[in-house]
Design a protein around this motif. Structure first.
Motif, PDB file in Angstrom:
ATOM      1  N   GLY A 229      17.727   4.257  15.115  1.00  0.00           N
ATOM      2  CA  GLY A 229      16.789   3.120  14.817  1.00  0.00           C
ATOM      3  C   GLY A 229      15.691   3.364  13.888  1.00  0.00           C
ATOM      4  O   GLY A 229      15.496   2.693  12.943  1.00  0.00           O
ATOM      5  N   GLN A 230      15.219   4.661  14.060  1.00  0.00           N
ATOM      6  CA  GLN A 230      13.958   4.943  13.193  1.00  0.00           C
ATOM      7  C   GLN A 230      14.758   5.343  11.819  1.00  0.00           C
ATOM      8  O   GLN A 230      14.129   4.809  10.740  1.00  0.00           O
ATOM      9  N   PHE A 231      15.681   5.923  11.602  1.00  0.00           N
ATOM     10  CA  PHE A 231      16.083   6.321  10.322  1.00  0.00           C
ATOM     11  C   PHE A 231      16.647   5.106   9.559  1.00  0.00           C
ATOM     12  O   PHE A 231      16.283   4.979   8.451  1.00  0.00           O
ATOM     13  N   PHE A 232      17.248   4.179  10.393  1.00  0.00           N
ATOM     14  CA  PHE A 232      17.815   2.992   9.285  1.00  0.00           C
ATOM     15  C   PHE A 232      16.691   1.996   9.208  1.00  0.00           C
ATOM     16  O   PHE A 232      16.749   1.050   8.460  1.00  0.00           O
ATOM     17  N   ALA A 233      15.736   2.170  10.228  1.00  0.00           N
ATOM     18  CA  ALA A 233      14.601   1.034   9.771  1.00  0.00           C
ATOM     19  C   ALA A 233      13.776   1.623   8.616  1.00  0.00           C
ATOM     20  O   ALA A 233      13.283   0.905   7.794  1.00  0.00           O
ATOM     21  N   ARG A 234      13.744   2.950   8.289  1.00  0.00           N
ATOM     22  CA  ARG A 234      13.033   3.476   7.046  1.00  0.00           C
ATOM     23  C   ARG A 234      14.127   3.313   5.936  1.00  0.00           C
ATOM     24  O   ARG A 234      13.426   2.688   4.774  1.00  0.00           O
ATOM     25  N   LYS A 235      15.195   3.208   6.034  1.00  0.00           N
ATOM     26  CA  LYS A 235      16.203   2.826   4.897  1.00  0.00           C
ATOM     27  C   LYS A 235      16.221   1.247   4.802  1.00  0.00           C
ATOM     28  O   LYS A 235      16.219   0.897   3.367  1.00  0.00           O
ATOM     29  N   LEU A 236      16.026   0.576   5.554  1.00  0.00           N
ATOM     30  CA  LEU A 236      15.889  -0.825   5.623  1.00  0.00           C
ATOM     31  C   LEU A 236      14.871  -1.342   4.721  1.00  0.00           C
ATOM     32  O   LEU A 236      14.976  -2.221   3.777  1.00  0.00           O
ATOM     33  N   ILE A 237      13.651  -0.687   5.008  1.00  0.00           N
ATOM     34  CA  ILE A 237      12.562  -1.159   4.298  1.00  0.00           C
ATOM     35  C   ILE A 237      12.584  -0.514   3.022  1.00  0.00           C
ATOM     36  O   ILE A 237      12.036  -1.384   1.987  1.00  0.00           O
ATOM     37  N   SER A 238      12.994   0.393   2.881  1.00  0.00           N
ATOM     38  CA  SER A 238      13.073   0.928   1.332  1.00  0.00           C
ATOM     39  C   SER A 238      14.033   0.151   0.369  1.00  0.00           C
ATOM     40  O   SER A 238      13.893   0.300  -0.813  1.00  0.00           O
ATOM     41  N   GLU A 239      15.182  -0.359   0.890  1.00  0.00           N
ATOM     42  CA  GLU A 239      16.103  -0.817   0.389  1.00  0.00           C
ATOM     43  C   GLU A 239      15.753  -2.302   0.297  1.00  0.00           C
ATOM     44  O   GLU A 239      16.439  -3.199  -0.607  1.00  0.00           O
ATOM     45  N   HIS A 240      15.398  -3.111   1.490  1.00  0.00           N
ATOM     46  CA  HIS A 240      15.049  -4.500   1.474  1.00  0.00           C
ATOM     47  C   HIS A 240      13.786  -4.798   1.791  1.00  0.00           C
ATOM     48  O   HIS A 240      13.407  -5.261   2.979  1.00  0.00           O
TER      49      HIS A 240
END
Length: 343
Positions: A229-240
Motif C-alpha cells: 500500500g505504501q509502495f504503490f501510493a508513492r508510485k501513484l502520486i508520482s505517476e498520476h
C-alpha cells in the motif's frame, strides 16, 4: 495407568456393561439412581470413552479440517471464530491448517486431513491454486467439502461467498458519488476469483458512470500488504498527480496508502478519497478513519460450518445433498476517508 473400561465400572457396580453404556448416554430406560451411580463412579475413576472404537462403530471422527491462506489475518481469524463456535456446539474438533498461499502446501494439507479421516473440509483457496485435482479428489471420496471466500467456480461443491463484484461496484460508486473522477484501484493478484470480481466491479462502476477506464490506474498487489500500500501510493502520486480517488483490496493496503498520503501532506479526503475492503478492526483506529466495505467474516465462518453440517447429516442418512452457493450481504461503512455525499 491403563484406561478405565466400561467393564470395570460394570463389575464395580454389579450391573451389565450395556446398562453402564446406556447410563453414560442418558438413555431413558435406565433409572435416575443407576445413572447417578454410573456417572459418579465414571468421574471418580476418570473414565474417558474410547473414541477410536466409537469412530469405528459410527464411521465418524467428529473432526473437521479448515485450510486457509493465512491465520494472522483479521478476516480469516473472524472466519475461524465463526466456524469453531458452531463446531463446538455440534461436538466437532477442528483442525486448522495454513497454506501460506501455496498450492503445493494446500495439496499436502488435503492429504493430511484425509489421512486423519476428517468428516468434512472447509477451505479458502491459495492465490496460486490453478489445479483443482486435490479438491476434486475429496469430493470423489464423498467427503463433504465447502469453499468460502476464495473459491473455484468450476469445482462442484457448496460455496459461501459475498457478491464481490457488487461490493466493489458499491465502493467505487461511492467515490464517484462524492465527486471523484480519476479513481485508482490497488487490486489483488490476478488468480483468485474474488480479486478478479472486485476488479470487474470497479471497472463496471466507472463505465456505468461515464468515466473512461484507464489501465495505468490499476496496480497489482501480490501480497495485499501494508508495505505494498505504501509502495504503490508513492508510485501513484508520482505517476498520476490528478488522481482524486482510490479503491483498495483489502483494508491493510488502504492503511499503508493513507500513511504515505499523511506523510506527504496530501489531505484525505480533501485531495484524495480512499475506500478499503473488509472492515478490519484497524480501519476505525487510523486517522482519518477508513471508509470500507464490511465483509462479514464471522458470519461467513458460521454459515460455512452450518452448510457443511447439513451435508454431513445428509451423508449419514445416505441422501444426496446438492451443492449450494450461498451469497452473504455486504455494506459500505462510511467513515472519514471519503467526502460526504452532496446534499
Amino acid at each position: 495407568m491403563k484406561p478405565v473400561t466400561l467393564k470395570q465400572i460394570a463389575e464395580t457396580l454389579g450391573i451389565s456393561i450395556t446398562t453402564v453404556s446406556k447410563a453414560l448416554k442418558d438413555y431413558p430406560d435406565v433409572s435416575k439412581k443407576t445413572k447417578a451411580l454410573v456417572l459418579d463412579l465414571a468421574e471418580t475413576l476418570n473414565y474417558r470413552p474410547n473414541t477410536f472404537a466409537v469412530n469405528l462403530r459410527t464411521k465418524e471422527s467428529k473432526t473437521i479440517g479448515i485450510i486457509i491462506p493465512e491465520i494472522v489475518h483479521h478476516f480469516f481469524s473472524s472466519v475461524i471464530k465463526g466456524i469453531v463456535g458452531q463446531a463446538e456446539k455440534k461436538g466437532y474438533l477442528v483442525i486448522i491448517l495454513q497454506s501460506n498461499e501455496s498450492q503445493e502446501m494446500e495439496k499436502k494439507q488435503i492429504n493430511l486431513l484425509l489421512d486423519k479421516r476428517v468428516d468434512g473440509i472447509l477451505i479458502s483457496l491459495a492465490n496460486s491454486t490453478v489445479d483443482f485435482s486435490h479438491i476434486n479428489s475429496v469430493i470423489e471420496r464423498n467427503i463433504p467439502l465447502v469453499m468460502f471466500d476464495k473459491i473455484a467456480k468450476i469445482v462442484n461443491c457448496s460455496k459461501v461467498i459475498i457478491d464481490d463484484r457488487k461490493a466493489a461496484y458499491t465502493a467505487t460508486k461511492h467515490l464517484i458519488d462524492t465527486g471523484c473522477k480519476r479513481i485508482a484501484h490497488f487490486r489483488g493478484p490476478l488468480l483468485p476469483q474474488n480479486s478478479i470480481d472486485r476488479f470487474l466491479g470497479y471497472k463496471k462502476a466507472l463505465e456505468d458512470h461515464g468515466i473512461n477506464y484507464d489501465p495505468s490506474l490499476v496496480y497489482i498487489c501480490e501480497n495485499l500488504s501494508y508495505e505494498e500500500g505504501q509502495f504503490f501510493a508513492r508510485k501513484l502520486i508520482s505517476e498520476h498527480q490528478d488522481v482524486d480517488g482510490l479503491f483498495t483490496n483489502p483494508d491493510l493496503v488502504a492503511i499503508g496508502a493513507i500513511s504515505v498520503f499523511n506523510e506527504l501532506a496530501i489531505k484525505v479526503p480533501d485531495q484524495i478519497s480512499v475506500v478499503g475492503f473488509s472492515n478490519w478492526f484497524m480501519s476505525s483506529a487510523i486517522t482519518p478513519s477508513l471508509t470500507t466495505i464490511n465483509q462479514p467474516g464471522y458470519k461467513i465462518g458460521k454459515t460455512a460450518f452450518k452448510q457443511l453440517f447439513k451435508e454431513l447429516k445428509s451423508k449419514k442418512k445416505e441422501k444426496y445433498y446438492p451443492p449450494k452457493i450461498i451469497k452473504l450481504e455486504t455494506e459500505l461503512i462510511k467513515r472519514n476517508s471519503t467526502k460526504d455525499l452532496p446534499k
